[in-house]
Design a protein around this motif. Sequence first.
Motif, PDB file in Angstrom:
ATOM      1  N   THR A 213      15.145 -17.843   9.926  1.00 28.11           N
ATOM      2  CA  THR A 213      15.659 -16.484   9.705  1.00 28.11           C
ATOM      3  C   THR A 213      16.843 -16.187  10.624  1.00 28.11           C
ATOM      4  O   THR A 213      17.884 -15.701  10.182  1.00 28.11           O
ATOM      5  CB  THR A 213      14.555 -15.437   9.947  1.00 28.11           C
ATOM      6  OG1 THR A 213      13.502 -15.632   9.005  1.00 28.11           O
ATOM      7  CG2 THR A 213      15.104 -14.021   9.800  1.00 28.11           C
ATOM      8  N   LEU A 214      16.682 -16.492  11.909  1.00 26.33           N
ATOM      9  CA  LEU A 214      17.742 -16.213  12.875  1.00 26.33           C
ATOM     10  C   LEU A 214      18.961 -17.095  12.624  1.00 26.33           C
ATOM     11  O   LEU A 214      20.106 -16.632  12.738  1.00 26.33           O
ATOM     12  CB  LEU A 214      17.226 -16.421  14.302  1.00 26.33           C
ATOM     13  CG  LEU A 214      16.072 -15.505  14.732  1.00 26.33           C
ATOM     14  CD1 LEU A 214      15.640 -15.822  16.162  1.00 26.33           C
ATOM     15  CD2 LEU A 214      16.457 -14.032  14.610  1.00 26.33           C
TER      16      LEU A 214
ATOM     17  N   ASP B 123      14.937  -9.886  11.692  1.00 28.12           N
ATOM     18  CA  ASP B 123      13.759 -10.232  12.475  1.00 28.12           C
ATOM     19  C   ASP B 123      12.611  -9.278  12.146  1.00 28.12           C
ATOM     20  O   ASP B 123      11.462  -9.690  11.930  1.00 28.12           O
ATOM     21  CB  ASP B 123      14.104 -10.165  13.967  1.00 28.12           C
ATOM     22  CG  ASP B 123      12.971 -10.676  14.856  1.00 28.12           C
ATOM     23  OD1 ASP B 123      12.021 -11.281  14.329  1.00 28.12           O
ATOM     24  OD2 ASP B 123      13.041 -10.465  16.085  1.00 28.12           O
ATOM     25  N   ARG B 124      12.915  -7.997  12.067  1.00 23.99           N
ATOM     26  CA  ARG B 124      11.883  -6.998  11.753  1.00 23.99           C
ATOM     27  C   ARG B 124      11.411  -7.118  10.304  1.00 23.99           C
ATOM     28  O   ARG B 124      10.206  -6.938  10.019  1.00 23.99           O
ATOM     29  CB  ARG B 124      12.405  -5.586  12.022  1.00 23.99           C
ATOM     30  CG  ARG B 124      12.744  -5.350  13.485  1.00 23.99           C
ATOM     31  CD  ARG B 124      12.776  -3.879  13.828  1.00 23.99           C
ATOM     32  NE  ARG B 124      11.469  -3.249  13.625  1.00 23.99           N
ATOM     33  CZ  ARG B 124      10.972  -2.307  14.413  1.00 23.99           C
ATOM     34  NH1 ARG B 124      11.634  -1.908  15.483  1.00 23.99           N
ATOM     35  NH2 ARG B 124       9.825  -1.752  14.141  1.00 23.99           N
TER      36      ARG B 124
ATOM     37  N   GLY C  26       8.837  -9.687  12.717  1.00 22.55           N
ATOM     38  CA  GLY C  26       9.039  -9.657  14.156  1.00 22.55           C
ATOM     39  C   GLY C  26       9.250  -8.241  14.661  1.00 22.55           C
ATOM     40  O   GLY C  26       9.259  -7.283  13.884  1.00 22.55           O
TER      41      GLY C  26
ATOM     42  N   ALA D 107      13.469 -11.028  19.376  1.00 21.23           N
ATOM     43  CA  ALA D 107      14.046 -12.361  19.178  1.00 21.23           C
ATOM     44  C   ALA D 107      15.438 -12.260  18.554  1.00 21.23           C
ATOM     45  O   ALA D 107      16.359 -13.003  18.919  1.00 21.23           O
ATOM     46  CB  ALA D 107      13.135 -13.214  18.287  1.00 21.23           C
ATOM     47  N   GLY D 108      15.593 -11.323  17.624  1.00 22.86           N
ATOM     48  CA  GLY D 108      16.887 -11.139  16.985  1.00 22.86           C
ATOM     49  C   GLY D 108      17.967 -10.758  17.979  1.00 22.86           C
ATOM     50  O   GLY D 108      19.052 -11.351  18.004  1.00 22.86           O
TER      51      GLY D 108
ATOM     52  N   LYS E 143      10.766 -18.148  11.843  1.00 24.54           N
ATOM     53  CA  LYS E 143      11.530 -17.412  12.843  1.00 24.54           C
ATOM     54  C   LYS E 143      12.895 -18.058  13.073  1.00 24.54           C
ATOM     55  O   LYS E 143      13.934 -17.383  13.026  1.00 24.54           O
ATOM     56  CB  LYS E 143      10.753 -17.360  14.159  1.00 24.54           C
ATOM     57  CG  LYS E 143      11.484 -16.654  15.311  1.00 24.54           C
ATOM     58  CD  LYS E 143      11.567 -15.154  15.103  1.00 24.54           C
ATOM     59  CE  LYS E 143      10.221 -14.521  15.307  1.00 24.54           C
ATOM     60  NZ  LYS E 143      10.249 -13.038  15.240  1.00 24.54           N
TER      61      LYS E 143
ATOM     62  N   LEU F 238      20.679  -9.391  13.060  1.00 24.26           N
ATOM     63  CA  LEU F 238      19.571 -10.216  13.531  1.00 24.26           C
ATOM     64  C   LEU F 238      18.318  -9.373  13.776  1.00 24.26           C
ATOM     65  O   LEU F 238      17.203  -9.780  13.436  1.00 24.26           O
ATOM     66  CB  LEU F 238      19.970 -10.944  14.822  1.00 24.26           C
ATOM     67  CG  LEU F 238      20.939 -12.116  14.657  1.00 24.26           C
ATOM     68  CD1 LEU F 238      21.551 -12.498  16.006  1.00 24.26           C
ATOM     69  CD2 LEU F 238      20.251 -13.317  14.027  1.00 24.26           C
TER      70      LEU F 238
ATOM     71  N   ASP G 149       8.226 -18.304  19.778  1.00 23.17           N
ATOM     72  CA  ASP G 149       9.569 -17.738  19.693  1.00 23.17           C
ATOM     73  C   ASP G 149      10.568 -18.628  20.427  1.00 23.17           C
ATOM     74  O   ASP G 149      11.698 -18.819  19.988  1.00 23.17           O
ATOM     75  CB  ASP G 149       9.602 -16.332  20.302  1.00 23.17           C
ATOM     76  CG  ASP G 149       8.815 -15.328  19.477  1.00 23.17           C
ATOM     77  OD1 ASP G 149       8.866 -15.425  18.242  1.00 23.17           O
ATOM     78  OD2 ASP G 149       8.152 -14.463  20.062  1.00 23.17           O
TER      79      ASP G 149
END
Length: 317
Positions: free
Chosen positions: A76-77, A245-246, A250, A254-255, A73, A241, A138
């Motif tokens: 990625t972000l 995230d998806r 996610g 969070a994105g 997570k 983002l 998260d």
Amino acid sequence: MRIKATIERIPGGMMIVPLLLGAIINTLFPTISKTFGSFTGALMTGSLPILAVFYVCMGATIDFKATPYIMKKGGTLLITKIGTAMIVGFIAAKFLGEGMISGGLLAGLSVLAIVAAMNDTNGGLYMALMGQFGKKEDVGAYSIMSLESGPFLSMITLGVAGLAAFPWQTLVGAILPLVIGMILGNLDKELREFLGKAVPVLVPFFAFALGAGLNLKNVWQAGVLGILLGIAVVVITGITLLLMDRLTGGNGVAGLSAASTAGNAAGVPAAVAAANAAYAPVVPSATALVASCVIVTAILVPIVTAWWAKRVGAVRS
């Protein structure tokens, strides 16, 4: 009096309120740091030393053995936020170079302002939103995302955009406090807990010092452009983002929570200019624009995130 509780009702309040307070004092009494000098003057002009300590303490909270979910997570972000800033910075560099627009509605806009505004996430805001709409993992993802903090990645981004080359010593110096903190925190759990406790405490202090370097007249002059840049940060980084995230499992909350500008980003233009004098002329306007983005994104990101969380059913009863 419930001063702390009142401030924390504002998204990112422990950063935004001291930042505005410092800016107000500096605007009304621009010579106050020189008038009183000593510790008062040091507090109002010492954002970089405070930030250096902050990065050591923040680094100590990053566990080399972070769970795969947190790594996934946070990674990625982090990569998406930095990658988006690089792409936008590269495109903008084709038109603006190292300078800035001198006239019209976009007067004062520079690649430095764009990169500084997009490169760094408001960690306090992200963690607050994730505490409300996400899982504890998260929240923990910010331990990876905190690598965005400071001028290091902004310098890298500007280099990728073909605008600046920074000496390796400068690049190492920008990230060394964070690395030292990471090493100390992973060597000794007690040190991690000890240094980690200082992270939230230091936020209002460096925020105040950063604010004390701003003049609200300049922020006012940033006006419409500052608002537009803040909206652009939320829209552009928010879309990338959310999608990433998806795509990585996610729900996008969070994105969107990471589509903000960090308060310490307001200090990045000055730090970059200290390493490369070519950016010195654009520092005042870039600082004002980034400061505007901090405020604008702190207002917009919670609204957008709450709307999306409700849409995907992530709102807790």
